[in-house]
Scaffold this active site. Structure first.
Site, PDB file in Angstrom:
ATOM      1  N   LYS A 172     -22.613 -30.493  32.733  1.00  0.00           N
ATOM      2  CA  LYS A 172     -22.895 -29.185  32.137  1.00  0.00           C
ATOM      3  C   LYS A 172     -21.615 -28.422  31.792  1.00  0.00           C
ATOM      4  O   LYS A 172     -21.584 -27.638  30.850  1.00  0.00           O
ATOM      5  CB  LYS A 172     -23.751 -28.352  33.096  1.00  0.00           C
TER       6      LYS A 172
ATOM      7  N   GLU B  69     -29.299 -19.343  31.270  1.00  0.00           N
ATOM      8  CA  GLU B  69     -30.478 -19.724  32.034  1.00  0.00           C
ATOM      9  C   GLU B  69     -30.102 -20.950  32.851  1.00  0.00           C
ATOM     10  O   GLU B  69     -29.134 -21.632  32.518  1.00  0.00           O
ATOM     11  CB  GLU B  69     -31.630 -20.062  31.082  1.00  0.00           C
TER      12      GLU B  69
ATOM     13  N   SER C 278     -25.148 -38.281  35.130  1.00  0.00           N
ATOM     14  CA  SER C 278     -24.936 -36.894  34.698  1.00  0.00           C
ATOM     15  C   SER C 278     -24.528 -35.942  35.810  1.00  0.00           C
ATOM     16  O   SER C 278     -23.863 -34.945  35.543  1.00  0.00           O
ATOM     17  CB  SER C 278     -26.195 -36.377  34.001  1.00  0.00           C
TER      18      SER C 278
HETATM   19  C1  LIG Z   1     -27.268 -33.489  36.759  1.00  0.00           C
HETATM   20  C2  LIG Z   1     -28.167 -33.110  35.653  1.00  0.00           C
HETATM   21  N1  LIG Z   1     -28.559 -34.041  34.770  1.00  0.00           N
HETATM   22  C3  LIG Z   1     -29.385 -33.745  33.759  1.00  0.00           C
HETATM   23  C4  LIG Z   1     -29.889 -32.473  33.584  1.00  0.00           C
HETATM   24  C5  LIG Z   1     -30.854 -32.230  32.465  1.00  0.00           C
HETATM   25  O1  LIG Z   1     -30.314 -31.506  31.401  1.00  0.00           O
HETATM   26  P1  LIG Z   1     -29.964 -32.211  30.027  1.00  0.00           P
HETATM   27  O2  LIG Z   1     -31.172 -32.970  29.610  1.00  0.00           O
HETATM   28  O3  LIG Z   1     -29.658 -31.084  29.110  1.00  0.00           O
HETATM   29  O4  LIG Z   1     -28.815 -33.081  30.226  1.00  0.00           O
HETATM   30  C6  LIG Z   1     -29.510 -31.462  34.476  1.00  0.00           C
HETATM   31  C7  LIG Z   1     -30.032 -30.095  34.297  1.00  0.00           C
HETATM   32  O5  LIG Z   1     -29.951 -29.236  35.065  1.00  0.00           O
HETATM   33  C8  LIG Z   1     -28.624 -31.792  35.531  1.00  0.00           C
HETATM   34  O6  LIG Z   1     -28.238 -30.867  36.409  1.00  0.00           O
END
Ligand SMILES: Cc1ncc(COP(=O)(O)O)c(C=O)c1O
Lengths: 265, 399
Positions: free
Chosen positions: B93, B115, B381
């Site tokens: 993020k 948000e 992620s």
């Molecule tokens: C570690 C992690 N992966 C994925 C996401 C999902 O968001 P996005 O689909 O925008 O990557 C989040 C959202 O809070 C997250 O914290």
């Protein structure tokens, strides 16, 4: 065609446009409220089509919207209720106000056809983009004789106001200041004054109504100094929240706004 | 690389039939200011210098591409993990928030709102606000405040104000509504740092461009480790879709690379408690964008469900709706239970505790049909620290 919106602005001054949510406080209240509001002196009705995620609305209309949805309100039910609209309020302009997604799911053309059939005069769809309206929907609106009402805010540029004015033949909805509906923080009075004067000086072809945050007779009278009238919504909804007899409460509310009594300090 | 129709939306922000800016007039000046300036600002050499500096020395980029040998053995493919969990604050993020805070500064904004669902975007926003000294308000659903309490504490420690949202299902959708309402009320001095590739144009494109660093690095790292810039599969979870957009971005025009988007099935797609938008959604408008969303027959947005706060959203970004509709990306849905199993699997096989969102991507590994010569990159992620409480509550499903 009989143009109820034009007639209203031509024959009256200081118009009161009242917003209420369809199907609130109870599902069958829509038409009885419309009747009571008009008999008490409302000059234009704006019937809210409830949506689950009303981005431009504050907590009061968020609550009335979710209550109406829980009561079972939806577009087929609303159009069914409105079949008697013109028997109940023959001459008063009626607008439907709501968000685009339920209209899209209903089908834009089917929606316009039904709205016209029950005697609706115009639509306020705040999240319908202007480009989209101009290119795709303007001819359809015209085909069904429906007027589009656009919002103007203190940040709207002059060029854009002129474009909105050119595309509309109802009235312009001047949002009184920053914020969603039902706001209670008073905007900077001087800045607001300048905003209203700036708009007045543009010599627009459409009349103007001021809305957002107008809650009482004093606010209504002040708005009427700068425009052809004003729009009240959240304050009425708040009054209806605990009403035993919603039509009677609504009528009392409107008489309180429209009474000729000198304004109390 | 030349921009393609997949990477680049039209001037009005459309990816195929999805996108656009369906916003009330009160938001128009804000969004228009952003729309007319974002590409120039992103292309400005000074901006790029500041951004590259922060990505390297503050975020800790490039993040490693780690070859997960025991996981590879388990699934019979060559599996690499793109370690976004090693970014400062523990998830991808922050790639977006460092870019947007520099943008906000150049637009002269004095106040930041955001948000958050899982709290990762809220933490990443609070972090960059502390870094540049701007006040920060984060909207978060009351349900999410409860299930992601470590991140709430982090945001407060960083000096942000966390505002609990109690409307609707009290999760990400409602937090986004409230952030938009704040922006309507503060149209001049405030910048809204949206946390995913959602919202009105230009946000989906802006956020995708800022996250694209993930796949740019992957290509260079894959070349070094495998002799080819192109893997056979790229796998990422999709809430709104920002980490997936970043992981897919520089492979969108490489048809040999299979792009796998993994959604949250919650209790199961047909259970009535799910967030698998690509299956359960239909075209409509959510948060200013025409995309796929979960709604009833009357166009009312329905409440999604996932154990994972970051995937508990009833829409997906318009880019992903288009990738799905055009067949460029394949969608897989993973249940809460499958995701929890993937948490323990990665923890024990590789010594990495993933975020619950990320675990959905990992749980898809068994469904790819990848062969032993296939190179698979999973976008890791985020890390799982924020989810420890959830993991402890579900220990029985973890083992
Ligand atoms: C570690 C992690 N992966 C994925 C996401 C999902 O968001 P996005 O689909 O925008 O990557 C989040 C959202 O809070 C997250 O914290």
């Amino acid at each position: 065609m009989n143009n109820r919106i034009k007639n209203a602005f031509a024959s009256k001054q200081n118009l009161l446009n009242v917003y209420f949510t369809a199907g609130y406080p109870r599902l069958p209240d829509t038409l009885p409220l419309a009747k009571a509001l008009v008999e008490a002196g409302a000059d234009i009705l704006e019937i809210g089509m409830p949506f689950s995620d009303p981005l431009a609305d504050g907590p009061v209309i968020q609550r009335s919207s979710s209550a109406a949805l829980a009561n079972g309100m939806n577009l087929p039910v609303l159009f069914e209720q409105l079949r008697e609209l013109r028997a109940v309020v023959p001459e008063t302009p009626v607008l439907l106000m709501g968000y685009l997604n339920p209209v899209l799911q209903f089908g834009v053309e089917a929606f316009l056809r039904q709205a016209a059939a029950v005697g609706v005069d115009g639509l306020i769809l705040p999240d319908l983009p202007l480009d989209e309206y101009e290119e795709r929907y303007h001819p359809l609106f015209q085909q069904y004789g429906l007027k589009a009402v656009f919002l103007v805010t203190p940040q709207t540029s002059e060029a854009r106001i002129r474009r909105l004015d050119a595309l509309s033949d109802a009235f312009l909805y001047l949002v009184s200041g920053p914020g969603t509906t039902g706001g209670t923080t008073l905007p900077d009075a001087e800045a607001q004054q300048q905003y209203f004067e700036r708009i007045a000086a543009l010599n627009l072809k459409n009349p103007r109504l001021i809305g957002f945050g107008i809650a009482d007779k004093m606010g209504f009278d002040r708005a009427c100094e700068h425009a052809e009238g004003a729009i009240i919504g959240s304050a009425l909804i708040r009054a209806l929240q605990d009403a035993e007899d919603a039509p009677a409460t609504a009528a009392r509310f409107v008489r309180g706004i429209k009474s000729p009594v000198a304004r109390s300090v | 690389m030349t921009p393609s129709s997949y990477q680049q939306p039209t001037a009005r922000g459309y990816y195929g039939e999805f996108g656009g800016a369906f916003i009330p007039e009160m938001l128009y000046p804000n969004v228009e200011e952003l729309r007319t300036s974002y590409l120039d600002i992103l292309a400005d050499p000074d901006f790029q210098l500041d951004l590259q500096h922060l990505l390297r020395d503050y975020v800790g980029r490039p993040t490693p591409l780690f070859e997960a040998r025991r996981l590879s053995e388990r699934y019979g493919a060559r599996i690499f993990l793109k370690r976004e969990d090693l970014c400062h604050t523990g998830a991808h993020k922050i790639n977006n928030t460092v870019g947007q805070i520099l943008l906000a500064q150049r637009l002269g904004k004095k106040r930041i709102i955001a948000e958050t669902g899982a709290g990762q975007h809220g933490v990443a926003t609070a972090t960059v606000c502390a870094l540049v000294g701007l006040p920060c308000v984060v909207y978060m659903g009351a349900t999410d405040i409860e299930r992601q309490s470590p991140n709430v504490a982090r945001m407060r420690l960083l000096g942000a104000e966390v505002r609990a949202v109690t409307s609707g299902s009290q999760t990400l959708k409602d937090a986004t509504n409230e952030a938009i309402r704040d922006w309507i009320a503060n149209p001049v001095d405030t910048h809204y740092i949206i946390g995913s590739v959602v919202g009105p144009h230009p946000y989906p494109d802006l956020v995708a461009r800022l996250q694209a660093v993930i796949s740019a690095e992957m290509r260079a790292q894959l070349l070094e480790k495998t002799g080819s810039e192109l893997p056979h599969f790229v796998v990422a979870c999709v809430g709104g879709g920002s980490n997936a957009a970043g992981a897919f971005y520089h492979f969108l025009d490489e048809p040999s690379v299979r792009l796998i988007a993994v959604e949250a099935a919650g209790h199961g797609i047909a259970s009535g408690h799910s967030a698998a938008t690509s299956v359960l959604g239909t075209p409509g408008i959510i948060h200013g964008s025409r995309t796929l969303l979960m709604q009833d027959e009357h166009g009312q947005i329905t409440e999604p469900y996932s154990l994972s706060a970051g995937l508990d959203y009833p829409g997906i970004g318009p880019l992903h709706a288009h990738l799905g509709a055009s067949g460029r990306a394949e969608f897989i849905a993973i249940t809460d239970e499958e995701a929890l199993q993937a948490v323990s699997e990665l923890s024990r096989l590789e010594g990495i505790i993933p975020a619950l969102e990320t675990a959905h991507a990992l749980a898809a590994l068994g469904q790819l049909g990848a062969g032993c010569d296939d190179v698979v990159v999973v976008n890791l992620s985020g890390r799982g620290d924020k989810d420890l409480e959830t993991y402890l509550k579900n220990l029985d499903k973890l083992v």
